[in-house]
Design a protein around this motif. Structure first.
Motif, mmCIF file in Angstrom:
data_model
loop_
_atom_site.group_PDB
_atom_site.id
_atom_site.type_symbol
_atom_site.label_atom_id
_atom_site.label_comp_id
_atom_site.label_asym_id
_atom_site.label_seq_id
_atom_site.Cartn_x
_atom_site.Cartn_y
_atom_site.Cartn_z
ATOM 1 N N GLU A 69 0.831 -1.201 0.000
ATOM 2 C CA GLU A 69 0.000 0.000 0.000
ATOM 3 C C GLU A 69 0.869 1.257 0.000
ATOM 4 O O GLU A 69 1.865 1.355 0.714
ATOM 5 C CB GLU A 69 -0.879 -0.002 1.255
ATOM 6 C CG GLU A 69 -1.781 1.205 1.370
ATOM 7 C CD GLU A 69 -2.583 1.203 2.657
ATOM 8 O OE1 GLU A 69 -3.790 1.483 2.603
ATOM 9 O OE2 GLU A 69 -2.002 0.904 3.720
ATOM 10 N N LYS A 70 0.489 2.227 -0.830
ATOM 11 C CA LYS A 70 1.179 3.511 -0.835
ATOM 12 C C LYS A 70 0.633 4.341 0.324
ATOM 13 O O LYS A 70 -0.571 4.582 0.417
ATOM 14 C CB LYS A 70 0.963 4.219 -2.173
ATOM 15 C CG LYS A 70 1.573 3.481 -3.355
ATOM 16 C CD LYS A 70 1.392 4.227 -4.657
ATOM 17 C CE LYS A 70 -0.056 4.271 -5.096
ATOM 18 N NZ LYS A 70 -0.217 4.899 -6.439
ATOM 19 N N MET A 87 -3.910 10.925 -5.384
ATOM 20 C CA MET A 87 -3.041 10.034 -6.141
ATOM 21 C C MET A 87 -3.153 8.593 -5.642
ATOM 22 O O MET A 87 -2.275 7.768 -5.877
ATOM 23 C CB MET A 87 -1.596 10.510 -6.044
ATOM 24 C CG MET A 87 -1.376 11.868 -6.662
ATOM 25 S SD MET A 87 0.310 12.469 -6.391
ATOM 26 C CE MET A 87 0.145 14.132 -7.035
ATOM 27 N N ASN A 88 -4.245 8.316 -4.947
ATOM 28 C CA ASN A 88 -4.555 6.953 -4.479
ATOM 29 C C ASN A 88 -3.590 6.439 -3.413
ATOM 30 O O ASN A 88 -3.300 5.256 -3.345
ATOM 31 C CB ASN A 88 -4.605 5.969 -5.660
ATOM 32 C CG ASN A 88 -5.716 6.315 -6.639
ATOM 33 O OD1 ASN A 88 -6.821 6.642 -6.225
ATOM 34 N ND2 ASN A 88 -5.407 6.265 -7.918
ATOM 35 N N ARG A 93 6.367 1.675 7.483
ATOM 36 C CA ARG A 93 5.685 1.236 6.265
ATOM 37 C C ARG A 93 5.347 2.394 5.339
ATOM 38 O O ARG A 93 4.752 2.202 4.284
ATOM 39 C CB ARG A 93 4.401 0.479 6.637
ATOM 40 C CG ARG A 93 4.646 -0.817 7.407
ATOM 41 C CD ARG A 93 3.331 -1.445 7.822
ATOM 42 N NE ARG A 93 2.447 -1.624 6.672
ATOM 43 C CZ ARG A 93 1.115 -1.696 6.755
ATOM 44 N NH1 ARG A 93 0.513 -1.578 7.918
ATOM 45 N NH2 ARG A 93 0.396 -1.877 5.674
ATOM 46 N N THR A 94 5.711 3.600 5.712
ATOM 47 C CA THR A 94 5.352 4.771 4.908
ATOM 48 C C THR A 94 6.141 4.836 3.606
ATOM 49 O O THR A 94 7.291 4.391 3.531
ATOM 50 C CB THR A 94 5.606 6.077 5.681
ATOM 51 O OG1 THR A 94 6.967 6.113 6.120
ATOM 52 C CG2 THR A 94 4.681 6.183 6.886
ATOM 53 N N THR A 95 5.510 5.403 2.593
ATOM 54 C CA THR A 95 6.192 5.726 1.339
ATOM 55 C C THR A 95 6.906 7.060 1.481
ATOM 56 O O THR A 95 8.006 7.254 0.981
ATOM 57 C CB THR A 95 5.173 5.815 0.186
ATOM 58 O OG1 THR A 95 4.404 4.610 0.134
ATOM 59 C CG2 THR A 95 5.864 6.048 -1.149
ATOM 60 N N ILE A 96 6.252 7.988 2.177
ATOM 61 C CA ILE A 96 6.803 9.330 2.399
ATOM 62 C C ILE A 96 6.252 9.862 3.717
ATOM 63 O O ILE A 96 5.102 9.610 4.067
ATOM 64 C CB ILE A 96 6.443 10.274 1.225
ATOM 65 C CG1 ILE A 96 7.077 11.650 1.418
ATOM 66 C CG2 ILE A 96 4.941 10.390 1.048
ATOM 67 C CD1 ILE A 96 6.914 12.572 0.211
ATOM 68 N N CYS A 97 7.098 10.584 4.451
ATOM 69 C CA CYS A 97 6.679 11.288 5.665
ATOM 70 C C CYS A 97 6.972 12.774 5.467
ATOM 71 O O CYS A 97 8.063 13.140 5.012
ATOM 72 C CB CYS A 97 7.436 10.787 6.891
ATOM 73 S SG CYS A 97 7.024 9.117 7.408
ATOM 74 N N ILE A 98 6.007 13.601 5.804
ATOM 75 C CA ILE A 98 6.170 15.046 5.628
ATOM 76 C C ILE A 98 5.965 15.730 6.970
ATOM 77 O O ILE A 98 4.922 15.574 7.607
ATOM 78 C CB ILE A 98 5.173 15.601 4.596
ATOM 79 C CG1 ILE A 98 5.383 14.914 3.242
ATOM 80 C CG2 ILE A 98 5.328 17.119 4.455
ATOM 81 C CD1 ILE A 98 4.339 15.266 2.205
ATOM 82 N N CYS A 99 6.971 16.477 7.399
ATOM 83 C CA CYS A 99 6.885 17.247 8.636
ATOM 84 C C CYS A 99 6.512 18.678 8.253
ATOM 85 O O CYS A 99 7.353 19.446 7.791
ATOM 86 C CB CYS A 99 8.234 17.202 9.356
ATOM 87 S SG CYS A 99 8.269 18.116 10.894
ATOM 88 N N ALA A 100 5.234 19.025 8.429
ATOM 89 C CA ALA A 100 4.723 20.338 8.010
ATOM 90 C C ALA A 100 4.407 21.178 9.244
ATOM 91 O O ALA A 100 3.263 21.408 9.601
ATOM 92 C CB ALA A 100 3.470 20.165 7.141
ATOM 93 N N LEU A 101 5.473 21.626 9.908
ATOM 94 C CA LEU A 101 5.327 22.376 11.154
ATOM 95 C C LEU A 101 5.889 23.791 11.029
ATOM 96 O O LEU A 101 6.312 24.397 12.015
ATOM 97 C CB LEU A 101 6.023 21.619 12.295
ATOM 98 C CG LEU A 101 5.427 20.237 12.600
ATOM 99 C CD1 LEU A 101 6.297 19.486 13.591
ATOM 100 C CD2 LEU A 101 4.006 20.366 13.127
#
Length: 213
Positions: free
Chosen positions: A2-3, A24-25, A63-71
């Protein structure tokens, strides 16, 4: 597999990237670390603390494809967020920052890419974050763009008719760049070659499906 995208922070950038990546599913989880809020989105929205070990465990960060820290430029929260993501097995970490000192320490902490606080269309930003290095985009509308990318190896030797790119990916092929020369591709029997760079007009939400047929 899973993405899955995990976004920490519900500022304008975080929320708009969550919406764009969900389109983007991807499975998208947005963690708000501020005061608890009741908000409804088409992605998973939760409130909690980075110090809540049980919550952090439940996020399956490895298991993440991408992690974004938006702080934004919350110096200490950004560093703590990246530290936790890295320690929990996140492979691809992106962080939001303008402060040069914060950028320096975020990079030391393992951040792969620094992005500025929200300024562009989120879908374009998401596309650049999730696309391959050779993907280039020219924004036309919220979801439409001219894009350029190297073709998958499995496409070499196949014709446009065989690949049926227009029907499968909602993209109209304009041509290819081959050995430094642009070649228009106007006929259905046009055959692609290894290392061709494809130029097309299409729906950004499907750009990342252009992998296999």
């Amino acid at each position: 597999m899973e993405k899955y995208a995990l976004i920490v922070g519900d500022d304008e950038l975080g929320i708009n990237l969550a919406k764009a990546i969900r389109a983007m599913n991807f499975r998208v989880v947005l963690l708000n670390i501020g005061s608890e809020k009741e908000r409804r989105f088409d992605f998973e929205y939760i409130s909690g603390s980075l110090k809540d070990e049980k919550l952090i465990d439940s996020l399956d960060i490895d298991r993440t494809t991408i992690c974004i820290c938006a702080l934004k430029d919350d110096f200490f929260s950004s560093l703590e967020c990246v530290r936790i993501l890295k320690s929990r097995g996140a492979g691809y970490i992106v962080a939001e920052a303008e402060d040069e000192v914060l950028k320096y320490y975020l990079n030391l902490g393992g951040v792969k890419k620094i992005i500025r606080p929200f300024s562009d269309y989120a879908l374009i930003t998401a596309a650049k974050l999730l696309g391959k290095d050779e993907l280039e985009l020219t924004y036309l509308s919220d979801v439409q763009a001219l894009f350029q990318r190297k073709i998958p190896d499995s496409w070499a030797g196949k014709t446009l008719s065989e690949l049926d790119i227009r029907k499968k990916y909602d993209a109209n092929v304009l041509g290819v760049r081959r050995n430094g020369e642009f070649i228009p591709a106007v006929k259905s029997d046009f055959s692609l070659e290894k290392d061709d760079e494809l130029y097309a007009l299409g729906d950004l939400r499907k750009v990342f499906d252009l992998e296999e047929v």
